[in-house]
Design an enzyme around this catalytic site. Structure first.
Site, PDB file in Angstrom:
ATOM      1  N   ASP A  64      17.273  17.330  44.199  1.00  0.00           N
ATOM      2  CA  ASP A  64      16.309  18.198  43.742  1.00  0.00           C
ATOM      3  C   ASP A  64      16.919  19.457  44.578  1.00  0.00           C
ATOM      4  O   ASP A  64      16.945  19.513  45.929  1.00  0.00           O
ATOM      5  CB  ASP A  64      14.927  18.035  44.542  1.00  0.00           C
ATOM      6  CG  ASP A  64      14.283  19.150  44.095  1.00  0.00           C
ATOM      7  OD1 ASP A  64      14.474  20.292  43.932  1.00  0.00           O
ATOM      8  OD2 ASP A  64      12.811  18.868  44.344  1.00  0.00           O
ATOM      9  N   ASN A  91      23.475  26.455  38.315  1.00  0.00           N
ATOM     10  CA  ASN A  91      22.941  26.311  37.041  1.00  0.00           C
ATOM     11  C   ASN A  91      21.262  25.879  36.862  1.00  0.00           C
ATOM     12  O   ASN A  91      20.677  26.236  35.968  1.00  0.00           O
ATOM     13  CB  ASN A  91      23.774  25.282  35.970  1.00  0.00           C
ATOM     14  CG  ASN A  91      23.095  25.231  34.702  1.00  0.00           C
ATOM     15  OD1 ASN A  91      22.733  26.153  34.130  1.00  0.00           O
ATOM     16  ND2 ASN A  91      22.562  23.793  34.654  1.00  0.00           N
ATOM     17  N   SER A 138      22.360  33.069  35.363  1.00  0.00           N
ATOM     18  CA  SER A 138      21.228  34.203  35.226  1.00  0.00           C
ATOM     19  C   SER A 138      20.394  33.964  33.765  1.00  0.00           C
ATOM     20  O   SER A 138      20.376  32.881  33.447  1.00  0.00           O
ATOM     21  CB  SER A 138      21.446  35.581  35.677  1.00  0.00           C
ATOM     22  OG  SER A 138      20.468  36.436  35.731  1.00  0.00           O
ATOM     23  N   SER A 139      19.968  35.046  33.374  1.00  0.00           N
ATOM     24  CA  SER A 139      19.574  35.057  32.192  1.00  0.00           C
ATOM     25  C   SER A 139      19.297  36.631  31.436  1.00  0.00           C
ATOM     26  O   SER A 139      19.111  37.290  32.474  1.00  0.00           O
ATOM     27  CB  SER A 139      18.034  34.313  32.393  1.00  0.00           C
ATOM     28  OG  SER A 139      17.294  34.380  31.048  1.00  0.00           O
ATOM     29  N   TYR A 152      10.386  33.889  36.881  1.00  0.00           N
ATOM     30  CA  TYR A 152      11.511  33.521  36.337  1.00  0.00           C
ATOM     31  C   TYR A 152      12.476  34.823  36.097  1.00  0.00           C
ATOM     32  O   TYR A 152      13.634  35.001  36.549  1.00  0.00           O
ATOM     33  CB  TYR A 152      11.394  33.033  35.005  1.00  0.00           C
ATOM     34  CG  TYR A 152      12.574  32.496  34.260  1.00  0.00           C
ATOM     35  CD1 TYR A 152      13.337  31.372  34.627  1.00  0.00           C
ATOM     36  CD2 TYR A 152      13.154  33.412  33.283  1.00  0.00           C
ATOM     37  CE1 TYR A 152      14.497  31.205  33.682  1.00  0.00           C
ATOM     38  CE2 TYR A 152      14.327  32.932  32.575  1.00  0.00           C
ATOM     39  CZ  TYR A 152      14.960  31.861  32.721  1.00  0.00           C
ATOM     40  OH  TYR A 152      16.204  31.297  32.360  1.00  0.00           O
ATOM     41  N   LYS A 156      16.040  35.832  38.413  1.00  0.00           N
ATOM     42  CA  LYS A 156      17.024  35.775  37.802  1.00  0.00           C
ATOM     43  C   LYS A 156      17.901  37.084  37.927  1.00  0.00           C
ATOM     44  O   LYS A 156      19.283  37.430  37.854  1.00  0.00           O
ATOM     45  CB  LYS A 156      16.899  35.565  36.085  1.00  0.00           C
ATOM     46  CG  LYS A 156      16.528  34.076  35.654  1.00  0.00           C
ATOM     47  CD  LYS A 156      17.605  33.147  36.045  1.00  0.00           C
ATOM     48  CE  LYS A 156      17.465  31.658  35.475  1.00  0.00           C
ATOM     49  NZ  LYS A 156      18.638  30.754  36.246  1.00  0.00           N
TER      50      LYS A 156
END
Length: 253
Positions: A64, A91, A138-139, A152, A156
């Site tokens: 974890d 990731n 990232s995103s 989130y 990111k």
């Protein structure tokens, strides 16, 4: 193109499914030795067995990444198993989209600190490498407001800032750092597969936003990440590579 990854040693978090698994497989296909972790022991063991059956050098642990000691121990064990570390790929995400305090804590500990602690633990090995590279995932949610606004998207975005700071700070040590911002990525058992079955209206609306008419595959994201990680990208550092099929409309300068 020869990415010059033969014999390189890579560590990937979240390497048993989706984008992480595709990155692991792409690294192995280019001749790299790979260590990876995920929370599922069975998933890790199955992935390691599959890679070794292909003749790859692979090491895995159930970890974890929000557990600082466990993550540091994994990195140390990975370095011993591989004989060093040239590449790290952060990731893992908690996928925390709620507005409650627990979601913010989960996003911070997993997305943000899981990335920072991975880099910190690997740094002594990266400093000894002749081709050191840090990749953070990232995103597109980090660069525009969408349904994942909140923990989130916020973390990111912070990961991109953190990574570009690393690029500047570590350039003199010949350690590169880049981030990859995937758009919506579909794979069996993934979040968009779950949304497709659990919230079909959201899935339909999200799919309609992409002018390509589809979502990315994990392999398409992995291709960009592995290139940036490789010595073939030796003068690329401080970059955030958006891989989204023209989903986002913000202009990058």
């Amino acid at each position: 193109m020869d990415l010059k990854l033969q014999g390189k040693k890579a560590v990937v978090t979240g390497g048993t499914k989706g984008i992480g698994l595709a990155i692991v497989q792409a690294l192995v296909a280019e001749g790299a030795a790979v260590a990876f972790c995920a929370r599922s022991k069975d998933g890790v063991e199955a992935a390691v067995a599959g890679l070794k059956a292909q003749g790859a050098t692979a090491y895995g642990e159930a970890v974890d990444v929000s557990d600082k000691a466990a993550l540091a121990g994994f990195v140390e064990n990975a370095a011993k198993a591989l004989g060093g570390i040239d590449i790290v790929v952060a990731n893992v995400s908690a996928l925390a989209v709620g507005g409650d305090e627990e979601s913010w804590k989960a996003g911070f500990q997993t997305d943000m600190m899981g990335t920072v602690r991975l880099v910190d633990a690997a740094m002594p090995y990266l400093e000894k490498s002749g081709a050191a590279s840090i990749i953070t995932i990232s995103s597109v949610s980090g660069r525009e407001i969408d349904f994942a606004a909140g923990p989130y998207g916020a973390f990111k975005a912070a990961i991109i800032h953190y990574t570009q700071g690393l690029a500047y700070q570590l350039a003199g040590k010949n350690i590169r750092a880049n981030s990859v911002s995937p758009g919506n990525t579909y794979f069996e058992g993934g979040v968009w597969n779950q949304i497709e079955t659990g919230n079909p209206d959201l899935y339909k609306d999200s799919l309609a936003l992409n002018p390509t008419g589809r979502m990315a595959t994990p392999q398409e994201i992995a291709n960009g990440a592995v290139f940036l990680a490789s010595p073939a990208a030796s003068f690329i550092t401080g970059t955030n590579l958006v891989i989204d099929g023209a989903l986002t409309r913000g202009v990058q300068f």
